[in-house]
Design an enzyme around this catalytic site. Structure first.
Site, PDB file in Angstrom:
ATOM      1  N   ASP A 121      64.004 -49.596   6.820  1.00 36.03           N
ATOM      2  CA  ASP A 121      63.262 -48.397   7.209  1.00 36.03           C
ATOM      3  C   ASP A 121      62.283 -48.822   8.304  1.00 36.03           C
ATOM      4  OD1 ASP A 121      61.793 -46.085   7.442  1.00 36.03           O
ATOM      5  OD2 ASP A 121      61.149 -46.005   5.343  1.00 36.03           O
ATOM      6  N   TRP A 139      56.244 -47.310   0.242  1.00 39.98           N
ATOM      7  CA  TRP A 139      55.842 -45.935   0.562  1.00 39.98           C
ATOM      8  C   TRP A 139      56.200 -45.052  -0.647  1.00 39.98           C
ATOM      9  CZ3 TRP A 139      59.185 -41.858   3.168  1.00 39.98           C
ATOM     10  CH2 TRP A 139      58.424 -40.786   3.614  1.00 39.98           C
ATOM     11  N   ALA A 186      59.660 -47.346  10.897  1.00 35.16           N
ATOM     12  CA  ALA A 186      58.943 -46.126  11.264  1.00 35.16           C
ATOM     13  C   ALA A 186      57.760 -46.395  12.195  1.00 35.16           C
ATOM     14  CB  ALA A 186      58.440 -45.423   9.999  1.00 35.16           C
TER      15      ALA A 186
HETATM   16  C1  LMR Z   1      52.275 -42.060   5.551  1.00 37.04           C
HETATM   17  O1  LMR Z   1      52.730 -42.967   4.852  1.00 37.04           O
HETATM   18  O2  LMR Z   1      51.098 -41.707   5.500  1.00 37.04           O
HETATM   19  C2  LMR Z   1      53.182 -41.376   6.542  1.00 37.04           C
HETATM   20  O3  LMR Z   1      54.438 -41.954   6.515  1.00 37.04           O
HETATM   21  C3  LMR Z   1      53.189 -39.914   6.395  1.00 37.04           C
HETATM   22  C4  LMR Z   1      53.900 -39.435   5.174  1.00 37.04           C
HETATM   23  O4  LMR Z   1      54.772 -38.579   5.313  1.00 37.04           O
HETATM   24  O5  LMR Z   1      53.584 -39.900   4.065  1.00 37.04           O
END
Ligand code: LMR
Length: 394
Positions: free
Chosen positions: A208, A127, A210
């Site tokens: 993590d 991410w 989510a």
């Molecule tokens: C994403 O990866 O799209 C979500 O976790 C939202 C974000 O805050 O990036």
């Protein structure tokens, strides 16, 4: 003073959201930010959330401060949801945070305070905000191989080989389930091998999580994190309620620090409270109260789990439909991985140029690294996406 500020790079996921809003085409398809949308394109408030909010509205007598770590009942509910009986409660320090991102941020700060020399090993890719926050905090990162661009599965040999280069005390950041951005996940045997390596080398895992409930189910999605938490002497777990409770804007997360013994727990608990105080004092309460209300009420919990399961199955259906459509159009199984991936995302594994081409030609908005939010699709937009993928020559 202000003239000294440097313009910061835009977050690529949030910048894409903006671009999508500005696109006047009616046929555009938003596969960007990780938000669930139903067949009507709406991100609904879950039934149990509405009911819990009503209950809170009727019974809440005060909005006074709760505690620096939030309501202990929230922590207990979340610990039970994520870890079940895997770890004795008296080893777990926990604090509510503003969203999963808040938990991630606090975890990184804790790491930096506890061991400034620690490097954080992150999957390649991960991410983007993991990397951004780590950079902001001046924490050294090391990328480990994760995504096999041929199979679009996990390059597990590469991952282990890279993790073997970590030093004692380094942190390994793992996605609990539904890997973001790839959708490719470790199986339980692979989790075990990672745990063995972590123990052997004295590394600190940070998980993590989510998207619990978005992959293979609430219990199944927690198997990896439970294995880690019950096998290693110390670990950190950052959890988000944004997706599985659909309470994105309420900013509801939890950070857990699990230690070897109950003695270390008090120090960890104090540290988590201290970190909250330094950054924002008290964590937000409303989302946490919704979650606590749902988890502690049998009927609401059952209804929430049932709605979450419907969401999960809908995403699996869309995955299968997209894989089938691409099979039909190309006559090959090379997109079969889309049905194998789990969670909200799949990484198509194509170039930035082709992603841009699909956006320009067909109004398909996926993140530049070719991450698609499967939950942004519906039965009507799947064929449009499949055709755009084939037309672009992916
Ligand atoms: C994403 O990866 O799209 C979500 O976790 C939202 C974000 O805050 O990036």
């Amino acid at each position: 003073m202000f003239e000294n500020l440097k313009a910061q790079p835009a977050d690529k996921i949030l910048a894409l959201m903006q671009k999508f809003r500005e696109d006047p085409r009616g046929s555009k398809v938003d596969l960007g930010v990780g938000v669930y949308k139903n067949a009507e394109g709406v991100t609904p408030v879950m039934r149990a959330v509405k009911a819990a909010e009503q209950k809170i509205w009727e019974t809440q007598a005060s909005k006074s401060y709760v505690g620096l770590a939030g309501d202990p009942a929230y922590a207990d509910g979340m610990i039970n949801l994520i870890l079940g009986e895997a770890v004795a409660r008296d080893k777990i320090a926990a604090a509510a945070t503003p969203g999963g991102t808040g938990a991630v941020r606090q975890a990184f700060e804790l790491i930096r305070n506890a061991n400034p020399a620690a490097r954080v090993f992150v999957s390649n890719p991960t991410w983007p905000n993991h990397l951004s926050i780590l950079k902001y905090l001046n924490i050294e990162t090391v990328a480990y191989r994760y995504f096999d661009s041929e199979t679009r599965g996990v390059d597990f040999d590469g991952m282990l080989e890279d993790l073997k280069t970590a030093n004692m005390g380094d942190v390994v950041l793992l996605h609990g389930c539904c890997h973001n951005p790839t959708g490719a996940n470790l199986n339980l045997t692979q989790w075990q091998a990672v745990v063995d390596l972590v123990v052997e080398k004295g590394l600190i895992p940070m998980v993590d999580i989510a998207y619990q409930g978005f992959g293979d189910g609430l219990e199944q999605d927690a198997q990896g994190v439970r294995l880690v938490a019950s096998s290693v002497p110390e670990c950190l777990i950052a959890a988000s309620c944004s997706k599985n409770f659909g309470i994105y804007r309420e900013r509801t997360g939890l950070l857990m620090a699990i230690s070897q013994d109950a003695g270390a727990r008090a120090l960890n608990q104090g540290t988590l409270a201290f970190l909250n105080r330094q950054n924002y004092s008290f964590p937000p309460d409303h989302g946490a109260r919704i979650v606590t209300t749902i988890l502690n009420d049998d009927a609401l919990r059952t209804d929430w789990a049932a709605e979450l399961e419907d969401v999960r199955l809908a995403m699996l259906g869309l995955r299968q439909q997209l894989a089938d459509e691409l099979q039909k159009l190309t006559g090959s199984d090379r997109f079969g991985f889309i049905a194998q991936h789990r969670g909200m995302f799949s990484l198509l594994g194509t170039s930035f140029d082709l992603v841009e081409k699909m956006r320009a030609d067909d109004g398909i908005y996926m993140v530049g690294d070719s991450r698609m939010n499967i939950a942004g699709l519906n039965a009507d937009t799947v064929p449009i996406l499949a055709q755009a993928i084939v037309k672009a020559g992916v």
